[in-house]
Design a protein around this motif. Structure first.
Motif, PDB file in Angstrom:
ATOM      1  N   ASN A   1       0.613  -1.137  -0.014  1.00  0.00           N
ATOM      2  CA  ASN A   1      -0.188  -0.154   0.204  1.00  0.00           C
ATOM      3  C   ASN A   1       0.944   1.221   0.060  1.00  0.00           C
ATOM      4  OD1 ASN A   1       0.769  -0.759   2.777  1.00  0.00           O
ATOM      5  ND2 ASN A   1      -0.891   0.470   3.721  1.00  0.00           N
ATOM      6  N   THR A   2       1.705   1.419  -0.834  1.00  0.00           N
ATOM      7  CA  THR A   2       2.779   2.570  -0.968  1.00  0.00           C
ATOM      8  C   THR A   2       1.955   4.006  -1.251  1.00  0.00           C
ATOM      9  OG1 THR A   2       3.156   1.999  -3.370  1.00  0.00           O
ATOM     10  CG2 THR A   2       4.484   1.320  -1.648  1.00  0.00           C
ATOM     11  N   ALA A   3       0.813   4.050  -1.913  1.00  0.00           N
ATOM     12  CA  ALA A   3       0.163   5.189  -1.990  1.00  0.00           C
ATOM     13  C   ALA A   3      -0.689   5.953  -0.801  1.00  0.00           C
ATOM     14  CB  ALA A   3      -0.889   4.905  -3.087  1.00  0.00           C
ATOM     15  N   ASP A   4      -0.868   5.184   0.183  1.00  0.00           N
ATOM     16  CA  ASP A   4      -1.477   5.416   1.478  1.00  0.00           C
ATOM     17  C   ASP A   4      -0.721   6.669   2.107  1.00  0.00           C
ATOM     18  OD1 ASP A   4      -3.362   3.394   0.779  1.00  0.00           O
ATOM     19  OD2 ASP A   4      -2.914   2.202   2.929  1.00  0.00           O
ATOM     20  N   ARG A   5      -1.317   7.539   2.540  1.00  0.00           N
ATOM     21  CA  ARG A   5      -0.950   8.729   3.360  1.00  0.00           C
ATOM     22  C   ARG A   5      -0.987   8.580   4.730  1.00  0.00           C
ATOM     23  NH1 ARG A   5      -2.353  14.569   1.145  1.00  0.00           N
ATOM     24  NH2 ARG A   5      -3.717  14.120   2.597  1.00  0.00           N
ATOM     25  N   PHE A   6       0.165   8.889   5.408  1.00  0.00           N
ATOM     26  CA  PHE A   6       0.090   8.972   6.999  1.00  0.00           C
ATOM     27  C   PHE A   6      -0.017  10.443   7.269  1.00  0.00           C
ATOM     28  CE2 PHE A   6       1.292   4.694   5.782  1.00  0.00           C
ATOM     29  CZ  PHE A   6       0.907   3.960   6.695  1.00  0.00           C
ATOM     30  N   ALA A   7      -0.596  10.820   8.437  1.00  0.00           N
ATOM     31  CA  ALA A   7      -0.445  11.984   8.803  1.00  0.00           C
ATOM     32  C   ALA A   7       0.239  12.111  10.146  1.00  0.00           C
ATOM     33  CB  ALA A   7      -1.962  12.524   9.235  1.00  0.00           C
ATOM     34  N   PHE A   8       1.142  13.058  10.426  1.00  0.00           N
ATOM     35  CA  PHE A   8       1.911  13.631  11.466  1.00  0.00           C
ATOM     36  C   PHE A   8       1.546  14.635  11.993  1.00  0.00           C
ATOM     37  CE2 PHE A   8       3.963  10.529   8.865  1.00  0.00           C
ATOM     38  CZ  PHE A   8       4.453   9.270   9.732  1.00  0.00           C
ATOM     39  N   GLN A   9       1.397  14.894  13.437  1.00  0.00           N
ATOM     40  CA  GLN A   9       0.892  16.205  13.950  1.00  0.00           C
ATOM     41  C   GLN A   9       2.182  16.714  14.792  1.00  0.00           C
ATOM     42  OE1 GLN A   9      -2.610  15.932  16.051  1.00  0.00           O
ATOM     43  NE2 GLN A   9      -2.971  18.139  16.000  1.00  0.00           N
ATOM     44  N   HIS A  10       2.304  17.979  14.967  1.00  0.00           N
ATOM     45  CA  HIS A  10       3.347  18.588  15.993  1.00  0.00           C
ATOM     46  C   HIS A  10       2.360  19.980  16.335  1.00  0.00           C
ATOM     47  CE1 HIS A  10       6.688  20.115  18.001  1.00  0.00           C
ATOM     48  NE2 HIS A  10       6.426  21.275  17.432  1.00  0.00           N
ATOM     49  N   GLY A  11       1.821  20.037  17.566  1.00  0.00           N
ATOM     50  CA  GLY A  11       0.972  20.932  17.847  1.00  0.00           C
ATOM     51  C   GLY A  11      -0.062  21.155  16.921  1.00  0.00           C
TER      52      GLY A  11
ATOM     53  N   TYR B   1       1.393  15.337   5.886  1.00  0.00           N
ATOM     54  CA  TYR B   1       1.147  14.240   5.108  1.00  0.00           C
ATOM     55  C   TYR B   1       2.290  13.620   4.428  1.00  0.00           C
ATOM     56  CZ  TYR B   1      -3.742  15.394   6.401  1.00  0.00           C
ATOM     57  OH  TYR B   1      -4.693  15.695   7.257  1.00  0.00           O
ATOM     58  N   MET B   2       2.213  12.438   4.645  1.00  0.00           N
ATOM     59  CA  MET B   2       3.594  11.554   3.916  1.00  0.00           C
ATOM     60  C   MET B   2       3.052  10.472   3.170  1.00  0.00           C
ATOM     61  SD  MET B   2       6.958  12.217   6.338  1.00  0.00           S
ATOM     62  CE  MET B   2       7.876  11.523   4.902  1.00  0.00           C
ATOM     63  N   THR B   3       3.252  10.124   2.105  1.00  0.00           N
ATOM     64  CA  THR B   3       2.842   8.849   1.658  1.00  0.00           C
ATOM     65  C   THR B   3       3.823   7.620   2.233  1.00  0.00           C
ATOM     66  OG1 THR B   3       4.316   8.859  -0.409  1.00  0.00           O
ATOM     67  CG2 THR B   3       2.206   9.787  -0.427  1.00  0.00           C
ATOM     68  N   LEU B   4       3.303   6.622   2.046  1.00  0.00           N
ATOM     69  CA  LEU B   4       4.379   5.294   2.488  1.00  0.00           C
ATOM     70  C   LEU B   4       5.404   5.241   1.574  1.00  0.00           C
ATOM     71  CD1 LEU B   4       4.665   3.202   4.427  1.00  0.00           C
ATOM     72  CD2 LEU B   4       3.094   1.832   3.481  1.00  0.00           C
ATOM     73  N   ALA B   5       5.136   5.578   0.239  1.00  0.00           N
ATOM     74  CA  ALA B   5       6.579   5.539  -0.688  1.00  0.00           C
ATOM     75  C   ALA B   5       7.463   6.410  -0.278  1.00  0.00           C
ATOM     76  CB  ALA B   5       5.920   5.912  -2.061  1.00  0.00           C
ATOM     77  N   GLU B   6       6.977   7.767   0.305  1.00  0.00           N
ATOM     78  CA  GLU B   6       8.040   8.733   0.823  1.00  0.00           C
ATOM     79  C   GLU B   6       8.613   8.166   2.034  1.00  0.00           C
ATOM     80  OE1 GLU B   6       6.324  13.060  -0.401  1.00  0.00           O
ATOM     81  OE2 GLU B   6       5.289  11.674   1.169  1.00  0.00           O
ATOM     82  N   LEU B   7       7.968   7.567   2.948  1.00  0.00           N
ATOM     83  CA  LEU B   7       8.679   6.695   4.178  1.00  0.00           C
ATOM     84  C   LEU B   7       9.459   5.744   3.831  1.00  0.00           C
ATOM     85  CD1 LEU B   7       5.199   7.031   6.597  1.00  0.00           C
ATOM     86  CD2 LEU B   7       7.393   8.159   6.801  1.00  0.00           C
ATOM     87  N   ILE B   8       9.198   4.739   2.948  1.00  0.00           N
ATOM     88  CA  ILE B   8      10.080   3.783   2.307  1.00  0.00           C
ATOM     89  C   ILE B   8      11.205   4.496   2.014  1.00  0.00           C
ATOM     90  CG2 ILE B   8      10.254   1.666   0.913  1.00  0.00           C
ATOM     91  CD1 ILE B   8       7.231   1.514   0.909  1.00  0.00           C
ATOM     92  N   SER B   9      11.476   5.494   1.471  1.00  0.00           N
ATOM     93  CA  SER B   9      12.713   6.024   0.924  1.00  0.00           C
ATOM     94  C   SER B   9      13.702   6.622   2.049  1.00  0.00           C
ATOM     95  CB  SER B   9      12.273   7.192  -0.085  1.00  0.00           C
ATOM     96  OG  SER B   9      11.862   8.209   0.716  1.00  0.00           O
ATOM     97  N   LEU B  10      13.038   6.412   3.322  1.00  0.00           N
ATOM     98  CA  LEU B  10      13.917   6.821   4.408  1.00  0.00           C
ATOM     99  C   LEU B  10      14.711   5.544   4.859  1.00  0.00           C
ATOM    100  CD1 LEU B  10      11.586   8.928   6.189  1.00  0.00           C
ATOM    101  CD2 LEU B  10      13.278   9.782   4.954  1.00  0.00           C
TER     102      LEU B  10
END
Length: 147
Positions: free
Chosen positions: A58-68, A73-82
């Motif tokens: 599911n590389t197209a799925d978007r994950f949300a991250f919050q600071h305050g 939003y980052m897609t799983l494809a972006e996260l995998i590149s880390l």
């Protein structure tokens, strides 16, 4: 610069074809420009990996991250590149791949054992036929006992 601070599954569900890594609030966070962003399950909340190919499905799925009040939003494809994300994810799911391989090897061993048993049975049947053709009663009786 984005790096993974914490990646721990809330729980893992191993299915026949995929391993599902379910994520929750405190278990996943990233550092973006030295600020900690906590995962929030707004859109996607799981990572699915194929047990066959060991790749994220599911590389197209978007994950949300919050600071305050800031949400990124980052897609799983972006996260995998880390690299650190990929390394931590592999560490988490590796036992589920091993179990699959072990089960597969065991099934192959069981299949091989069944094939050998069947071949031995067929060989005994041929030897019984030969004993009957030669009127060898003693050999016939011994072979019948082996079945």
């Amino acid at each position: 610069m984005v790096t993974v601070k914490t990646l721990k599954p809330y729980y893992i569900k191993a299915e026949k074809d995929v391993v599902r890594v379910i994520l929750a609030y405190q278990y996943f966070s990233v550092l973006i420009h030295k600020q900690v962003y906590q995962f929030i399950p707004v859109e996607a909340k799981e990572i699915r990996l194929s047990r066959k190919t060991r790749k994220v499905v599911n590389t197209a799925d978007r994950f949300a991250f919050q600071h305050g009040k800031d949400v990124v939003y980052m897609t799983l494809a972006e996260l995998i590149s880390l690299p650190d994300f990929q390394m931590q994810l592999n560490t988490i799911v590796e036992p589920y791949y091993r179990n699959e391989q072990t089960a597969s090897k065991k099934e192959k061993k069981d299949d091989t054992s069944l094939i050998i048993q069947e071949l031995e049975r067929q060989n005994i049947m041929r030897m019984i036929d030969k004993a009957l053709d030669e009127y060898d009663e003693e050999a016939f009786n011994d072979l019948v006992k082996q079945l």
